[in-house]
Structures are given as C-alpha cells and as structure tokens.
Design an enzyme around this catalytic site. Structure first.
Site, PDB file in Angstrom:
ATOM      1  N   HIS A 123       1.144  -0.571  -0.019  1.00 51.61           N
ATOM      2  CA  HIS A 123      -0.324  -0.271   0.207  1.00 51.61           C
ATOM      3  C   HIS A 123       1.013   1.314   0.023  1.00 51.61           C
ATOM      4  O   HIS A 123       1.951   1.036   0.747  1.00 51.61           O
ATOM      5  CB  HIS A 123      -1.167   0.142   1.149  1.00 51.61           C
ATOM      6  N   ASP A 200       2.991  -4.729   7.648  1.00 49.38           N
ATOM      7  CA  ASP A 200       2.206  -3.860   7.623  1.00 49.38           C
ATOM      8  C   ASP A 200       0.659  -5.333   8.165  1.00 49.38           C
ATOM      9  O   ASP A 200       1.021  -5.818   7.146  1.00 49.38           O
ATOM     10  CB  ASP A 200       1.894  -3.294   6.408  1.00 49.38           C
ATOM     11  N   GLN A 203      -4.485  -5.216   6.885  1.00 50.25           N
ATOM     12  CA  GLN A 203      -4.826  -6.081   6.142  1.00 50.25           C
ATOM     13  C   GLN A 203      -5.129  -7.615   6.329  1.00 50.25           C
ATOM     14  O   GLN A 203      -5.869  -8.509   6.404  1.00 50.25           O
ATOM     15  CB  GLN A 203      -4.878  -6.397   4.844  1.00 50.25           C
ATOM     16  N   LYS A 226     -10.184  -1.239   9.990  1.00 52.26           N
ATOM     17  CA  LYS A 226     -10.422  -2.327  10.118  1.00 52.26           C
ATOM     18  C   LYS A 226     -10.532  -3.901  10.447  1.00 52.26           C
ATOM     19  O   LYS A 226     -10.552  -4.495   9.952  1.00 52.26           O
ATOM     20  CB  LYS A 226      -8.962  -2.412   8.737  1.00 52.26           C
ATOM     21  N   CYS A 364      -4.745   2.013  -3.908  1.00 50.74           N
ATOM     22  CA  CYS A 364      -4.122   2.851  -3.433  1.00 50.74           C
ATOM     23  C   CYS A 364      -2.337   2.123  -3.593  1.00 50.74           C
ATOM     24  O   CYS A 364      -1.471   1.606  -1.983  1.00 50.74           O
ATOM     25  CB  CYS A 364      -3.875   3.226  -1.193  1.00 50.74           C
TER      26      CYS A 364
HETATM   27  N1  PLP Z   1      -1.117  -0.639   4.407  1.00 50.60           N
HETATM   28  C1  PLP Z   1      -2.835  -1.827   4.066  1.00 50.60           C
HETATM   29  C2  PLP Z   1      -2.225  -2.688   3.785  1.00 50.60           C
HETATM   30  C3  PLP Z   1      -3.778  -0.857   3.373  1.00 50.60           C
HETATM   31  O1  PLP Z   1      -4.352  -1.848   3.171  1.00 50.60           O
HETATM   32  C4  PLP Z   1      -3.903   0.046   4.385  1.00 50.60           C
HETATM   33  C5  PLP Z   1      -5.351   0.883   4.244  1.00 50.60           C
HETATM   34  O2  PLP Z   1      -5.824   0.389   3.064  1.00 50.60           O
HETATM   35  C6  PLP Z   1      -3.035   1.074   4.965  1.00 50.60           C
HETATM   36  C7  PLP Z   1      -2.062   0.534   5.079  1.00 50.60           C
HETATM   37  C8  PLP Z   1      -3.829   2.011   5.315  1.00 50.60           C
HETATM   38  O3  PLP Z   1      -4.669   2.537   6.529  1.00 50.60           O
HETATM   39  P1  PLP Z   1      -4.918   3.462   7.300  1.00 50.60           P
HETATM   40  O4  PLP Z   1      -5.241   4.428   6.461  1.00 50.60           O
HETATM   41  O5  PLP Z   1      -5.952   3.220   8.545  1.00 50.60           O
HETATM   42  O6  PLP Z   1      -3.904   4.663   8.248  1.00 50.60           O
END
Ligand code: PLP
Length: 406
Positions: A123, A200, A203, A226, A364
């Site tokens: 992302h 990260d 998900q 999430k 994203c």
């Molecule tokens: N990393 C991953 C794999 C994501 O799917 C997302 C959000 O879709 C993020 C980071 C960013 O998360 P946040 O917008 O809650 O900071």
C-alpha cells in the site's frame, strides 16, 4: 464452533438498509469495516459518563478514562502476544504508525548510502514514508518483486540484502492481491543478516491470529477501523530495545518527563511516542472491538472468511473475461479483478446502483497497478458479517451488467 452469521449481522445495524432501493451488500471492509453496536455504545458511554483527559490524574472522570484507555493497551498486548505493554504505541492508524517508524528509526539507524527493501505489493502507506526517509538521509529503496500470480519472490532477498540493508517493509496481507506473505520466513532471513523488519498488518489482524513473538518481528502496525473498531486509532508494536533507541516522532505534552528551556527529558515508553491528547474514546471503544473479535474467535472468523473467498472466487471465474489479480492459495479477505473490455469505474458505479459497495481504482497500490499494466481494478472484500447469499447477488449483478456493458 460455527458462527451464527444472522445473529452477528444484527450487531451491525448499518447493514440492514437499502441503497438506491436495493438491499445493501457491503463488500468494502478492506477499506473500512463496519462497527458493531458494542463498539458504538462504548464510545457513547464514555462520552456520556466518564469523559476526561487521560494521564492527568486530576479528577474522577480523568482517572476512570485513563484506566480504561490503559486497559486497552493490555488487551492489545495479549491480542498480538507482545512481550511488554510499553511496546504498544497508540497512533491514529497504520499510516501514522509507519510514518513514526520511518522517521524515528530513520533518524536513529539510517544513513547515507543505506538501503531499505520495500515489497512491490505494498500500500502507498508502506512505500512513501520510506521514500521520504531515504530522500532525507541519502538512502536507497530496493524493491522485492512479486510474480504475476501474487507470490512475493522472497528468494530474491538473498540478492537484495547486503551490508547496507537496514530494514525490510512488507505487508502481512497485501491489500490488493490478498496474498498472505510468509513474514516469519522473511524475518528469519532478515535477522540472519542483522536487518530489521516492519510488517504492515493492516489487512491481516482481523483475518488471522497474529503473534508478534512467534513471528519475531521488530515492528507490527495496524488500524482499528479495519477490524470493527473506530477510525482514527491505530497501533504500533515495536521491539522495546529499538523503541528505546529511537528519538520521539512528535514533541508536545505527555511525551516528556521534564521541560526547561535548557533541557527537555523525554518520557518513558510508550508515552515517548504518544505526544498530545490521543483519540481517547476511540482507543477505549477499540477495546470493545477486540473483545468482539475475540468472542467470535479470530480463527473461526478466518475460516469463515476463507470459505466466502473460495466461493466468490469460484463464482467470479464463471464470468467471461474475468481477470483476478492474486491467485495464491495463501490468500485472505479480498478479490481484486477486472472484466475484459469493461472499465473498472463503470463496473463499480453500476454495482453501487445495484446496492453493492466495492472499491475501485488504483486501491492505493500504484506499484501493483503498474505491475499488471492497468489503470484500475475492482476489489470486493469480505468480513464476518458477509454471507454466501450476498455473493450470489453480487455475481448476479455482475452478470447483468456484463450483458449490458459488453
Ligand atoms: N496498509 C495496508 C495494507 C492497507 O490496506 C491500508 C489501508 O487500506 C493502510 C496501510 C493504511 O491504513 P490507514 O488508512 O488506516 O492508515
């Protein structure tokens, strides 16, 4: 234990509505999941009964709010099996958690000519902060690629890791491809070369049981919104000995133990990284989301969602021209696809009018789009409140719009 999905759905009143006169089918939980009543009520209760600013110890309300807020830190410690409660830092989300590490780890450990390995399936939140620190420090980003089927080519780490490598940033579950990456193996390879790893988990946490000690990760980050919790709250788990060596990310109240114009002494962990008034009600309500998920059973939820995913994948494959991005067996939560000859935006717009909420566009994840040479995709993502009947309706809607548009 089998999950009673009809009963679970009653906890999410938002799902029981019509949009454009069609029953809502919410297939966008990877972007943000809906919240059960238990979470919403907790947030309201705190506002109505004992809201006060935490850690000031000034009065009854502040004390009660502080106790509840800190109890969630203990809950999270247990939820991801962190060794110490002070290794749980509250942030406003995964993005802020990664920015915090990129900045502070970067300040302490990254210098001119160093290298940071980032996977190709990240992302943007797990790419851009590393580019920023690399730009500031004169370091270099190296890319760990994936195969067309969504498998991360972890064997390439043997070529990529060298004495200049300082950190690997990788998703536990990729937000587009759904691939569950073998993070334990990646971490073992990294540690053998003295390289740190940030995983990260945005998900992953709601779909898989997570054990940071078993994984042996240095950093693990995720967002409450999430995983059935409030938005504006996230977590950074960090290994204590690293967090202790890293400078604060932001300055302000709470992160200090003493301030004078000559010298400021920073607070201990975790407060060193929690400057200012945090999202108090959000954190407290997040505790309720964790409780909710634990009561259902993370493993049970994972098994049910896996069945939804397998069923939806099989049904989607019946549609002519279907292209699914990410076809690993080790996959979770999301199906990203295109239908040949039809623009992804047209599909998602029409699905919306048919009551089906999906995500579309670049998700994203521009580097994933570039890998497949596409400008956009459609993503359907599932949570515990989704049903096989909803998938049938989604497939029927897709078939109808393919007939209309192709
Ligand atoms: N990393 C991953 C794999 C994501 O799917 C997302 C959000 O879709 C993020 C980071 C960013 O998360 P946040 O917008 O809650 O900071």
């Amino acid at each position: 234990m089998t999950l009673d999905i009809a009963r679970i759905r009653k906890d999410f009143p938002i799902l029981d509505q019509k949009v454009y006169n069609k029953p809502l089918i919410y297939f966008d939980s990877a972007a943000s999941s809906q919240k059960p009543m238990q979470v919403l009520k907790k947030e309201e209760q705190l506002h109505l009964e004992y809201y006060g600013n935490i850690h000031r110890g000034a009065h009854f309300l502040a004390d009660k709010a502080t106790i509840e807020y800190e109890a969630v830190r203990d809950q999270l410690k247990a939820f991801i099996n962190a060794p110490n409660r002070e290794e749980i830092i509250f942030t406003k989300g995964t993005t802020e958690s990664i920015n915090l590490v990129a900045f502070s780890f970067g300040e302490a450990f990254i210098g001119e000519g160093d290298e940071i390995i980032v996977s190709e399936m990240e992302h943007h939140a797990n790419i851009v902060p590393w580019q920023m620190v690399a730009g500031r420090k004169g370091a270099k980003i190296r890319v760990l690629p994936f195969e067309d089927n969504g498998r991360l080519m972890i064997e390439k780490l043997d070529e990529l890791i060298n004495p200049k490598t300082k950190l690997i940033a990788v998703a536990h579950v990729a937000n587009t491809l759904g691939t569950i990456n073998p993070v334990k193996q990646i971490i073992a390879k990294a540690h053998a070369a003295g390289v740190k790893v940030l995983v990260d988990g945005a998900q992953a946490v709601k779909h898989l049981p997570v054990d940071v000690q078993d994984m042996d990760t240095d950093f693990y980050v995720f967002s409450a919104h999430k995983m059935y919790g409030p938005n504006g709250v996230g977590v950074l788990y960090g290994r204590k000995e690293l967090l202790e060596q890293m400078p604060p990310y932001q300055g302000g109240g709470e992160m200090i133990s003493e301030v004078s114009f000559e010298k400021t002494i920073y607070n201990d962990l975790p407060y060193k990284f929690e400057a200012g008034t945090p999202h108090i009600t959000g954190v407290v309500a997040f505790g309720e989301a964790i409780k909710y998920l634990e009561n259902l059973g993370v493993a049970e939820v994972a098994e049910y969602e896996h069945k939804l995913l397998a069923y939806a994948t099989k049904k989607l494959m019946e549609i002519p021209g279907m292209i699914i991005y990410g076809t690993q067996d080790e996959k979770s939560g999301v199906i990203t696809f295109n239908i040949e000859g039809i623009h992804s935006f047209d599909i998602s717009t029409m699905l919306d009018k048919m009551g089906v909420a999906v995500r579309s566009g670049r998700l994203c994840a521009d580097t994933v789009m570039q890998h497949y040479n596409v400008t956009g995709t459609i993503r359907a993502s599932f949570a515990v409140y989704n049903t096989f009947e909803e998938i049938d309706q989604f497939i029927a809607a897709l078939k109808k719009l393919v007939m209309m548009l192709s």
